[in-house]
Scaffold this motif. Structure first.
Motif, mmCIF file in Angstrom:
data_model
loop_
_atom_site.group_PDB
_atom_site.id
_atom_site.type_symbol
_atom_site.label_atom_id
_atom_site.label_comp_id
_atom_site.label_asym_id
_atom_site.label_seq_id
_atom_site.Cartn_x
_atom_site.Cartn_y
_atom_site.Cartn_z
ATOM 1 N N SER A 102 0.906 -1.090 0.071
ATOM 2 C CA SER A 102 0.103 -0.161 0.025
ATOM 3 C C SER A 102 0.850 1.110 -0.142
ATOM 4 O O SER A 102 0.541 2.154 -0.720
ATOM 5 C CB SER A 102 -0.973 0.044 1.267
ATOM 6 O OG SER A 102 -0.283 0.006 2.497
ATOM 7 N N TRP A 103 1.866 1.124 0.740
ATOM 8 C CA TRP A 103 2.690 2.404 0.863
ATOM 9 C C TRP A 103 3.598 2.623 -0.442
ATOM 10 O O TRP A 103 3.988 3.654 -0.805
ATOM 11 C CB TRP A 103 3.891 2.242 1.905
ATOM 12 C CG TRP A 103 3.301 2.836 3.142
ATOM 13 C CD1 TRP A 103 2.528 2.121 4.459
ATOM 14 C CD2 TRP A 103 3.018 4.348 3.596
ATOM 15 N NE1 TRP A 103 2.118 2.953 5.163
ATOM 16 C CE2 TRP A 103 2.492 4.145 5.036
ATOM 17 C CE3 TRP A 103 3.401 5.423 3.180
ATOM 18 C CZ2 TRP A 103 1.986 5.362 5.628
ATOM 19 C CZ3 TRP A 103 3.260 6.559 3.778
ATOM 20 C CH2 TRP A 103 2.532 6.364 5.125
ATOM 21 N N ALA A 104 4.071 1.313 -1.363
ATOM 22 C CA ALA A 104 4.396 1.342 -2.294
ATOM 23 C C ALA A 104 3.598 2.194 -3.447
ATOM 24 O O ALA A 104 4.021 3.061 -4.334
ATOM 25 C CB ALA A 104 4.825 0.177 -3.043
ATOM 26 N N PHE A 105 2.347 2.150 -3.422
ATOM 27 C CA PHE A 105 1.572 2.907 -4.319
ATOM 28 C C PHE A 105 1.532 4.309 -3.948
ATOM 29 O O PHE A 105 1.368 5.130 -5.006
ATOM 30 C CB PHE A 105 -0.062 2.099 -4.361
ATOM 31 C CG PHE A 105 0.063 1.227 -5.215
ATOM 32 C CD1 PHE A 105 -0.014 1.155 -6.535
ATOM 33 C CD2 PHE A 105 -0.413 -0.143 -4.644
ATOM 34 C CE1 PHE A 105 -0.291 -0.075 -7.371
ATOM 35 C CE2 PHE A 105 -0.369 -1.298 -5.462
ATOM 36 C CZ PHE A 105 -0.325 -1.243 -6.898
ATOM 37 N N ILE A 106 1.603 4.567 -2.717
ATOM 38 C CA ILE A 106 1.687 6.083 -2.291
ATOM 39 C C ILE A 106 2.907 6.590 -2.842
ATOM 40 O O ILE A 106 2.837 7.918 -3.645
ATOM 41 C CB ILE A 106 1.433 6.069 -0.904
ATOM 42 C CG1 ILE A 106 0.103 5.591 -0.499
ATOM 43 C CG2 ILE A 106 1.791 7.801 -0.437
ATOM 44 C CD1 ILE A 106 -0.169 5.652 1.024
ATOM 45 N N LEU A 107 3.987 6.090 -2.784
ATOM 46 C CA LEU A 107 5.326 6.333 -3.188
ATOM 47 C C LEU A 107 5.262 6.774 -4.758
ATOM 48 O O LEU A 107 5.802 7.669 -5.309
ATOM 49 C CB LEU A 107 6.525 5.561 -2.779
ATOM 50 C CG LEU A 107 6.884 5.764 -1.308
ATOM 51 C CD1 LEU A 107 8.083 4.775 -1.185
ATOM 52 C CD2 LEU A 107 7.437 7.136 -1.102
ATOM 53 N N LEU A 108 4.611 5.891 -5.585
ATOM 54 C CA LEU A 108 4.486 5.717 -6.831
ATOM 55 C C LEU A 108 3.740 6.941 -7.263
ATOM 56 O O LEU A 108 4.203 7.779 -8.259
ATOM 57 C CB LEU A 108 3.712 4.311 -7.454
ATOM 58 C CG LEU A 108 3.516 4.407 -8.713
ATOM 59 C CD1 LEU A 108 4.959 4.564 -9.692
ATOM 60 C CD2 LEU A 108 2.862 3.177 -9.367
ATOM 61 N N GLY A 109 2.551 7.506 -6.611
ATOM 62 C CA GLY A 109 1.870 8.657 -6.868
ATOM 63 C C GLY A 109 2.739 9.826 -6.401
ATOM 64 O O GLY A 109 2.565 10.693 -7.408
ATOM 65 N N LEU A 110 3.430 9.652 -5.429
ATOM 66 C CA LEU A 110 4.336 10.842 -5.304
ATOM 67 C C LEU A 110 5.340 11.124 -6.378
ATOM 68 O O LEU A 110 5.750 12.243 -6.765
ATOM 69 C CB LEU A 110 4.962 10.753 -3.872
ATOM 70 C CG LEU A 110 4.117 10.841 -2.673
ATOM 71 C CD1 LEU A 110 4.779 10.562 -1.255
ATOM 72 C CD2 LEU A 110 3.483 12.444 -2.675
ATOM 73 N N TYR A 111 5.796 9.972 -6.721
ATOM 74 C CA TYR A 111 7.059 10.105 -7.787
ATOM 75 C C TYR A 111 6.421 10.472 -8.970
ATOM 76 O O TYR A 111 7.055 11.529 -9.860
ATOM 77 C CB TYR A 111 7.453 8.512 -8.152
ATOM 78 C CG TYR A 111 8.507 8.449 -9.064
ATOM 79 C CD1 TYR A 111 9.974 8.978 -8.983
ATOM 80 C CD2 TYR A 111 8.304 8.142 -10.366
ATOM 81 C CE1 TYR A 111 10.954 9.111 -10.014
ATOM 82 C CE2 TYR A 111 9.125 8.045 -11.466
ATOM 83 C CZ TYR A 111 10.613 8.338 -11.124
ATOM 84 O OH TYR A 111 11.472 8.544 -12.185
ATOM 85 N N LEU A 112 5.240 9.985 -9.385
ATOM 86 C CA LEU A 112 4.550 10.638 -10.869
ATOM 87 C C LEU A 112 4.218 12.044 -10.729
ATOM 88 O O LEU A 112 4.392 12.743 -11.777
ATOM 89 C CB LEU A 112 3.353 9.745 -11.091
ATOM 90 C CG LEU A 112 3.751 8.276 -11.589
ATOM 91 C CD1 LEU A 112 2.518 7.681 -11.761
ATOM 92 C CD2 LEU A 112 4.569 8.161 -12.866
ATOM 93 N N ALA A 113 3.758 12.500 -9.769
ATOM 94 C CA ALA A 113 3.346 14.000 -9.470
ATOM 95 C C ALA A 113 4.716 14.942 -9.468
ATOM 96 O O ALA A 113 4.679 15.793 -9.830
ATOM 97 C CB ALA A 113 2.782 14.028 -7.852
ATOM 98 N N MET A 114 5.693 14.377 -8.831
ATOM 99 C CA MET A 114 6.959 15.046 -9.077
ATOM 100 C C MET A 114 7.411 15.130 -10.164
ATOM 101 O O MET A 114 8.036 16.163 -10.994
ATOM 102 C CB MET A 114 7.992 14.544 -8.138
ATOM 103 C CG MET A 114 7.522 14.601 -6.626
ATOM 104 S SD MET A 114 7.530 16.308 -5.999
ATOM 105 C CE MET A 114 5.852 16.233 -5.743
#
Length: 378
Positions: free
Chosen positions: A67-79
Motif C-alpha cells: 500500500s505504501w508502494a502505491f503512495i510512493l508511486l503517486g508521489l513520484y509521478l506527481a513530482m
C-alpha cells in the motif's frame, strides 16, 4: 471551453494549474490504489484462510508495504509532472533520491516482515520435531536476517542520496581498532553463541544449572542466553560466560536418583535388621518404575540415635513430579514394611547419666521437715 483552457493554463506559484491538478490527481490515485491494494490483499488472505501457509505469510507480509508502494508511486509521478527548479538546488534530483531511498526502505520493510512470518512458520513446525536444535536456531536466523536487511538497505539508501559509501566505510576502518576494543565483550559473546551451537551443551527447554543459577533455557541469542528460574524470574547470562563455567544439564539424565537413609530404633535385634533390609530390597525389586540395573539397600551405620539403613536407587522416569510421586509411594511402602515387622523409626533422643548425683543430694539436702524448716526458713 476557451475559458476552461485559459483557467488550466493560469500559473500558480509559477506552475500552471493543469500541472498542479495533475499532480494532485496522481497523489490521490496513489492513495486510492494503496487502499485498493490493502482491500484486495486482505480478501486474498481471507480466501486462503490459512495463516500458517507460505502464501498466507507472503500476503500478510506484503500488505502494508504494498500500500505504501502505491503512495510512493503517486508521489513520484506527481513530482515528474511538476516543473521543479534546478537552481540554486536541484530539487527534482533531491526528491527523486528521497523517493528512491523510500523505495529501498519499503523493500527492507517487506523483507523484515517476510522474515518474521517465515520464521514464525519455521518455529511452529520446529515444535513438532523431536530435537530442539531448530527451536534454538530460529531466533538466531530471525535476528541475523533482520540485521542484514536493515544494514544493507541503510547502505543502499545512503548511496542513493548521493553520499559515498566507500568513504563511509573508510572512515569506519580508521576507527576499527577503537571499535574492536569497545566491542570486545560483544565479540566474545558472539563467539560464545557459536560455541554453544557447535558443542550443544543444552537446547531450548532444557533444565540446566550454571554456577548458582538454575532454571529452564528460554532463548539462546547471539549475545545472551535467557534462563527462566523456578521462581519465574528471568536471568540473562552473556554467552561468553557459558564457555568458561561448568554447565550441569539436568534434562540429560537417563534416570533419576533416590538417596535416603532410614533410621530404626536401637531396640531392633540383628535378625530383625536382616529382615527389614531384605523386605525393603523386595519392595524395590517388585516396583517396575525403579531401575533394576543398580540399587543398594544395606545396614550402614550405628548412628547417634538410630540404626541406619541406606536406600540408593533410581527411577526410570526423569520427570520431577512423577519422580516425587514414586518416591512418596516407596516411602509409604517402607513404612508399611517396618510396621509389619514390629519395628519403629527412630528420632533424635539423648540419655543423660548423672554419676554421683544421688550421694551429692544426700549430703546437701537436710532430712526431715524440721531440718528443712531450719535450713530454709520462710
Amino acid at each position: 471551453m476557451t475559458h476552461l483552457l485559459a483557467l488550466l493554463t493560469t500559473p500558480v506559484l509559477g506552475i500552471s494549474l493543469s500541472r498542479l491538478l495533475s499532480a494532485f490527481l496522481l497523489i490521490f490515485a496513489g492513495f486510492a490504489l494503496a487502499r485498493l491494494a490493502t482491500v484486495v490483499l486482505e480478501r486474498l488472505e481471507g480466501h486462503l484462510n490459512d495463516a500458517t501457509s507460505l502464501h498466507g505469510a507472503l500476503f500478510a507480509a506484503g500488505k502494508r508495504p504494498a500500500s505504501w508502494a502505491f503512495i510512493l508511486l503517486g508521489l513520484y509521478l506527481a513530482m515528474a509532472v511538476l516543473p521543479l527548479p534546478s537552481e540554486p538546488v536541484d530539487l527534482r534530483h533531491f526528491v527523486t533520491a528521497l523517493l528512491q531511498a523510500g523505495t529501498i526502505g519499503l523493500a527492507a520493510w517487506f523483507g523484515v516482515e517476510l522474515t518474521d512470518r517465515f520464521c514464525a512458520l519455521w518455529a511452529e513446525r520446529a515444535r513438532s520435531t523431536d530435537t530442539t536444535f531448530d527451536d534454538q536456531l530460529v531466533p538466531i536466523v530471525r535476528k541475523s536476517a533482520k540485521v542484514f536487511l536493515v544494514a544493507a538497505s541503510a547502505v543502499m539508501a545512503i548511496q542513493s542520496l548521493g553520499y559515498s559509501v566507500s568513504s563511509l566505510l573508510a572512515g569506519l576502518g580508521l576507527g576499527g581498532a577503537a571499535l574492536a576494543l569497545a566491542s570486545k565483550d560483544t565479540i566474545a559473546n558472539l563467539f560464545g553463541s557459536i560455541v554453544i551451537f557447535v558443542d550443544r551443551p543444552f537446547f531450548v527447554g532444557d533444565w540446566i544449572e550454571i554456577g548458582d543459577r538454575e532454571g529452564t533455557v528460554e532463548e539462546v541469542g547471539l549475545r545472551v542466553t535467557r534462563l527462566r528460574t523456578f521462581a519465574n524470574s528471568l536471568i540473562t547470562i552473556p554467552n561468553a560466560q557459558l564457555t568458561t563455567l561448568t554447565i550441569n544439564n539436568w534434562s540429560r539424565m537417563r534416570k533419576r536418583r533416590i538417596n535416603l537413609t532410614l533410621g530404626l530404633t536401637y531396640d531392633t535385634r540383628p535378625d530383625q535388621m536382616v529382615q527389614a533390609v531384605e523386605a525393603i530390597r523386595k519392595v524395590l525389586r517388585e516396583d517396575p518404575r525403579v531401575c533394576q540395573d543398580f540399587h543398594l539397600v544395606n545396614f550402614t551405620n550405628l548412628g547417634a540415635s538410630s540404626l541406619d539403613i541406606l536406600v540408593y536407587c533410581f527411577t526410570i522416569t526423569t520427570d520431577w513430579a512423577e519422580h516425587l510421586q514414586i518416591r512418596q509411594e516407596l516411602l509409604l511402602k517402607f513404612m508399611a514394611v517396618v510396621e509389619q515387622l514390629g519395628l519403629g523409626f527412630a528420632f533424635p533422643t539423648q540419655t543423660l547419666h548423672l554419676a554421683g548425683m544421688a550421694q551429692m543430694l544426700e549430703r546437701t539436702v537436710p532430712a526431715g521437715p524440721e531440718a528443712m524448716a531450719r535450713e530454709f526458713p520462710l
